[in-house]
Motif scaffolding. Structure first.
Motif, short mmCIF file in Angstrom:
data_model
loop_
_atom_site.label_atom_id
_atom_site.label_comp_id
_atom_site.label_asym_id
_atom_site.label_seq_id
_atom_site.Cartn_x
_atom_site.Cartn_y
_atom_site.Cartn_z
N SER A 178 -3.57 0.19 -4.87
CA SER A 178 -3.53 1.05 -3.70
C SER A 178 -4.30 2.31 -4.05
N THR B 116 0.86 -1.17 0.00
CA THR B 116 0.00 0.00 0.00
C THR B 116 0.90 1.23 0.00
N LYS C 267 2.11 3.80 -6.88
CA LYS C 267 0.91 2.96 -7.01
C LYS C 267 0.99 2.06 -8.23
#
Length: 86
Positions: A76, A34, A65
């Motif tokens: 994420s 994440t 991401k």
């Protein structure tokens, strides 16, 4: 936009903190999948000068991401709080 699959391990992802692709990918492989976990483990996406330092003129959160998606298969959807809201 950088093609991260073809990018060199030394390619900078976060220009504020000077974090490269290898550092981000290694963190992802250790389970940091994440944006929050990447920020905590690498300090990437914690600066405030992305738009000035990054040649793309954008925050590194989008690239991070993308790397999370490429190397973990997870999305994420978190927003960056360092310099933008994307």
């Amino acid at each position: 936009m950088t093609n991260w699959l073809e990018a060199n391990d030394s390619e900078l992802v976060c220009y504020c903190i000077e974090i490269d692709k290898k550092t981000i990918v290694d963190a992802i492989k250790k389970g940091n999948n994440t944006l929050s976990k990447i920020k905590e483990s690498t300090k990437a996406c914690t600066g405030s000068s992305c738009k000035e330092l990054n040649p793309s003129g954008e925050c590194c959160s989008k690239d991070i991401k993308n790397l999370i998606k490429l190397y973990s298969g997870k999305n994420s959807n978190e927003n960056c709080s360092c310099c933008c809201s994307s």
